[in-house]
Design a protein around this motif. Sequence first.
Motif, PDB file in Angstrom:
ATOM      1  N   GLN A  92       0.870  -1.390  -0.291  1.00 22.61           N
ATOM      2  CA  GLN A  92      -0.545  -0.023  -0.196  1.00 22.61           C
ATOM      3  C   GLN A  92       1.082   0.824   0.139  1.00 22.61           C
ATOM      4  OE1 GLN A  92      -1.686   1.127   3.367  1.00 22.61           O
ATOM      5  NE2 GLN A  92      -1.445  -1.019   4.347  1.00 22.61           N
ATOM      6  N   MET A  93       0.663   1.817  -0.911  1.00 22.67           N
ATOM      7  CA  MET A  93       1.233   3.888  -1.210  1.00 22.67           C
ATOM      8  C   MET A  93       0.549   4.132  -0.161  1.00 22.67           C
ATOM      9  SD  MET A  93       1.271   3.476  -5.457  1.00 22.67           S
ATOM     10  CE  MET A  93       2.570   4.238  -5.662  1.00 22.67           C
ATOM     11  N   HIS A  94       2.180   5.445  -0.063  1.00 20.85           N
ATOM     12  CA  HIS A  94       2.004   6.455   0.587  1.00 20.85           C
ATOM     13  C   HIS A  94       1.740   6.338   2.262  1.00 20.85           C
ATOM     14  CE1 HIS A  94      -0.012   7.950  -3.499  1.00 20.85           C
ATOM     15  NE2 HIS A  94      -0.854   7.423  -3.380  1.00 20.85           N
ATOM     16  N   GLY A  95       1.511   5.586   2.627  1.00 20.63           N
ATOM     17  CA  GLY A  95       2.078   5.034   3.847  1.00 20.63           C
ATOM     18  C   GLY A  95       3.316   5.477   5.047  1.00 20.63           C
ATOM     19  N   ILE A  96       3.399   5.567   6.027  1.00 21.70           N
ATOM     20  CA  ILE A  96       4.734   5.459   6.718  1.00 21.70           C
ATOM     21  C   ILE A  96       4.758   4.966   7.733  1.00 21.70           C
ATOM     22  CG2 ILE A  96       4.383   7.315   7.424  1.00 21.70           C
ATOM     23  CD1 ILE A  96       7.107   8.749   7.335  1.00 21.70           C
ATOM     24  N   LEU A  97       6.018   4.349   7.908  1.00 27.39           N
ATOM     25  CA  LEU A  97       6.369   3.968   9.288  1.00 27.39           C
ATOM     26  C   LEU A  97       7.834   4.619  10.085  1.00 27.39           C
ATOM     27  CD1 LEU A  97       7.029  -0.388   9.649  1.00 27.39           C
ATOM     28  CD2 LEU A  97       6.125   1.071   7.112  1.00 27.39           C
ATOM     29  N   PHE A  98       8.134   4.134  11.022  1.00 24.55           N
ATOM     30  CA  PHE A  98       9.338   4.477  11.707  1.00 24.55           C
ATOM     31  C   PHE A  98      10.146   3.312  12.105  1.00 24.55           C
ATOM     32  CE2 PHE A  98       6.396   7.825  11.855  1.00 24.55           C
ATOM     33  CZ  PHE A  98       7.070   9.170  10.590  1.00 24.55           C
ATOM     34  N   TRP A  99      11.164   3.352  12.589  1.00 23.28           N
ATOM     35  CA  TRP A  99      12.070   2.757  12.922  1.00 23.28           C
ATOM     36  C   TRP A  99      13.403   2.597  13.189  1.00 23.28           C
ATOM     37  CZ3 TRP A  99      11.077   1.553   7.919  1.00 23.28           C
ATOM     38  CH2 TRP A  99      11.876   1.255   7.029  1.00 23.28           C
ATOM     39  N   LYS A 100      13.736   1.853  14.400  1.00 26.69           N
ATOM     40  CA  LYS A 100      15.316   2.507  15.111  1.00 26.69           C
ATOM     41  C   LYS A 100      16.480   1.111  14.535  1.00 26.69           C
ATOM     42  CE  LYS A 100      16.791   3.841  17.805  1.00 26.69           C
ATOM     43  NZ  LYS A 100      17.823   5.107  18.970  1.00 26.69           N
ATOM     44  N   THR A 101      17.360   1.717  13.206  1.00 29.25           N
ATOM     45  CA  THR A 101      17.815   1.420  12.867  1.00 29.25           C
ATOM     46  C   THR A 101      18.518   0.064  13.311  1.00 29.25           C
ATOM     47  OG1 THR A 101      18.461   3.143  10.684  1.00 29.25           O
ATOM     48  CG2 THR A 101      19.916   1.666  10.752  1.00 29.25           C
ATOM     49  N   GLY A 102      18.884  -0.574  12.719  1.00 33.82           N
ATOM     50  CA  GLY A 102      19.629  -2.463  13.224  1.00 33.82           C
ATOM     51  C   GLY A 102      18.447  -2.501  14.732  1.00 33.82           C
ATOM     52  N   GLN A 103      17.650  -1.930  14.419  1.00 29.11           N
ATOM     53  CA  GLN A 103      17.056  -2.457  15.884  1.00 29.11           C
ATOM     54  C   GLN A 103      15.800  -2.393  15.309  1.00 29.11           C
ATOM     55  OE1 GLN A 103      16.904  -0.511  19.682  1.00 29.11           O
ATOM     56  NE2 GLN A 103      19.340   0.269  18.600  1.00 29.11           N
ATOM     57  N   GLY A 104      14.849  -2.663  13.759  1.00 28.59           N
ATOM     58  CA  GLY A 104      13.590  -2.781  13.442  1.00 28.59           C
ATOM     59  C   GLY A 104      12.505  -3.701  13.856  1.00 28.59           C
ATOM     60  N   CYS A 105      13.496  -4.722  13.502  1.00 30.44           N
ATOM     61  CA  CYS A 105      13.564  -6.263  13.758  1.00 30.44           C
ATOM     62  C   CYS A 105      14.146  -7.487  14.856  1.00 30.44           C
ATOM     63  CB  CYS A 105      12.750  -7.148  12.508  1.00 30.44           C
ATOM     64  SG  CYS A 105      13.959  -7.628  11.782  1.00 30.44           S
ATOM     65  N   GLU A 106      13.757  -8.307  15.756  1.00 32.60           N
ATOM     66  CA  GLU A 106      14.246  -9.454  15.797  1.00 32.60           C
ATOM     67  C   GLU A 106      14.189 -10.657  15.042  1.00 32.60           C
ATOM     68  OE1 GLU A 106      13.467  -9.732  19.328  1.00 32.60           O
ATOM     69  OE2 GLU A 106      11.680 -10.301  19.716  1.00 32.60           O
ATOM     70  N   TRP A 107      15.454 -11.790  15.167  1.00 37.24           N
ATOM     71  CA  TRP A 107      14.799 -13.246  14.094  1.00 37.24           C
ATOM     72  C   TRP A 107      14.607 -14.197  15.111  1.00 37.24           C
ATOM     73  CZ3 TRP A 107      14.441 -14.290   8.451  1.00 37.24           C
ATOM     74  CH2 TRP A 107      14.130 -12.499   7.823  1.00 37.24           C
ATOM     75  N   THR A 108      14.208 -14.923  14.785  1.00 38.95           N
ATOM     76  CA  THR A 108      13.812 -16.579  15.851  1.00 38.95           C
ATOM     77  C   THR A 108      14.103 -17.644  14.492  1.00 38.95           C
ATOM     78  OG1 THR A 108      11.628 -16.415  15.075  1.00 38.95           O
ATOM     79  CG2 THR A 108      11.641 -14.712  17.293  1.00 38.95           C
ATOM     80  N   GLU A 109      15.607 -18.022  14.957  1.00 37.71           N
ATOM     81  CA  GLU A 109      16.028 -18.955  13.701  1.00 37.71           C
ATOM     82  C   GLU A 109      15.475 -20.248  14.726  1.00 37.71           C
ATOM     83  OE1 GLU A 109      17.853 -18.922  11.525  1.00 37.71           O
ATOM     84  OE2 GLU A 109      18.097 -16.950  12.026  1.00 37.71           O
ATOM     85  N   GLY A 110      14.867 -20.170  15.282  1.00 34.77           N
ATOM     86  CA  GLY A 110      14.341 -22.010  16.242  1.00 34.77           C
ATOM     87  C   GLY A 110      12.510 -22.198  15.836  1.00 34.77           C
ATOM     88  N   GLY A 111      12.380 -23.377  16.257  1.00 35.50           N
ATOM     89  CA  GLY A 111      10.894 -23.357  16.013  1.00 35.50           C
ATOM     90  C   GLY A 111      10.521 -24.700  14.400  1.00 35.50           C
ATOM     91  N   ALA A 112       9.547 -24.229  13.609  1.00 31.50           N
ATOM     92  CA  ALA A 112       9.302 -24.592  12.678  1.00 31.50           C
ATOM     93  C   ALA A 112      10.472 -23.793  11.491  1.00 31.50           C
ATOM     94  CB  ALA A 112       7.855 -24.623  12.254  1.00 31.50           C
ATOM     95  N   ALA A 113      10.418 -22.523  11.230  1.00 33.08           N
ATOM     96  CA  ALA A 113      10.475 -22.047  10.217  1.00 33.08           C
ATOM     97  C   ALA A 113      11.521 -20.231  11.111  1.00 33.08           C
ATOM     98  CB  ALA A 113       9.931 -21.923   9.367  1.00 33.08           C
ATOM     99  N   PRO A 114      12.903 -20.000  10.704  1.00 37.41           N
ATOM    100  CA  PRO A 114      13.223 -18.744  10.772  1.00 37.41           C
ATOM    101  C   PRO A 114      12.157 -17.318  10.254  1.00 37.41           C
ATOM    102  CG  PRO A 114      14.336 -20.066   9.335  1.00 37.41           C
ATOM    103  CD  PRO A 114      13.377 -20.359   9.399  1.00 37.41           C
TER     104      PRO A 114
END
Length: 479
Positions: A92-114
């Motif tokens: 979806q165009m036009h919209g906006i969100l903000f995040w902290k560089t290098g902290q925008g997400c966390e990866w979970t490697e365990g479980g059924a899938a990363p």
Amino acid sequence: MAAPSVTLGIDLGTTSVKAAVVEDAPGDPSGFVVLASCVRAARAEVAAQSAAAGPQAQEQDVNRIIQALNECLAALPQQQLRKVCAIGVSGQMHGILFWKTGQGCEWTEGGAAPVFKPRAVSHLVTWQDGRCSSGFLASLPQPESHLNVATGFGCATIFWLLKNSPEFLKSYDAAGTIHDYVVAMLCGLPRPLMSDQNAASWGYFNTRSQTWNLEILRASGFPTHLLPDIAEPASEAGRTSHAWFEIPKGTQVGVAIGDLQASVYSCMTKRTDAVLNISTSVQLAASMPSGFQPAQTPDPAAPVAYFPYFDRTYLAVAASLNGGNVLATFVHMLVQWMADLGLEVEESTVYSRMIQAAVRQRDTCLTITPTVLGERHLPDQLASVTRISSSDLSLGHVTRALCRGIVQNLHSMLPFQQLKEWGGEAGVVSSGSALSRNEVLKQEVQRAFPFLVSFGQDVDAAVGAALVLLQRNLNQKKS
């Protein structure tokens, strides 16, 4: 013989997320086959983070959007995902969100899938956001662009936050559309990349020079460090930094493209075709000739905008804010009326019954102007009902008039005669979720268009996102 190329296309829409696995198929008339696809409702609407945003604010929880994305990936055949060699993303165009560089997400490697989950991320302020009043927009500096700035546009939202919630902006150092965010997270980008398609949808972007209006913005105290770097749409943004479900680490990811451009690309088989999409909103798009350049200054009253497409060409687009959402508003109103009368009924039941009634009611003198959400070129326009007579008050009459009004409103923005002038005897490829489930809308589209209308060819932004990247990679192999 070279092995077929398999590409994953993702579309992060307003109400749902879709993923499609597409393979090139030279022997097929279309040149490709969709191996698998999945769609999940996002149900991401939330209250605004700033109380000052008011009731017109439209925000979504990014966690719910990414959860829907992960559900889509989990539902796709894992053996197909193992073959994916590139990922194309639209949204979806036009919209906006903000995040902290290098902290925008966390990866979970365990479980059924990363998987990755959002972290240190704001809400998504969507294209439907209405916090920027006409007066506020008039107070903003004039952009050096052929496109107007409207409420719901990323740069307008930043200006609003700068005035009303300056502390909020200090918490983040990166911004993008929802699809720019996903690309940045998949690749672990130090700074987000944005195509000219998405940049133009934010405002304050010059499509000729491919640059932000930095001097104009800085003079107004705008935090220009939040603006993403610009890159060619669907060019390589990077490689996946982690394995993602069964997709290998190191898989190519394209710079995100607009869902409008992806939708058009998915079904425009001839340049002379126009594409009509009636979903939450309505878009009627036609490809302009190569070499066309729009006027350098915006016309706030112009109902047709020219959006960047591919290879420095433009799409002429009449983008109405009033489409399937108007029908949904009408259904919700009916359900609420019945609740006030002590009756309970499902919205899905009301919708199907009113469409059945309108199919039987082939014509009506009732006239409805359905612009309950205004239009970007007429932000203060409201809806109206005229030519009311006692014989036209049935549910069938009102529903027929409402569907006709949605199509006629679009006709007033981009007369179909203009399409004929641009493309000769052009055809119209017509689709969208609201159109596919509404026979009355189909009838009204056929009534309004003076030339060939084709239904049934799916306008699919997820498939389009995959096809753009697939075609780009095939062309590079040939060269």
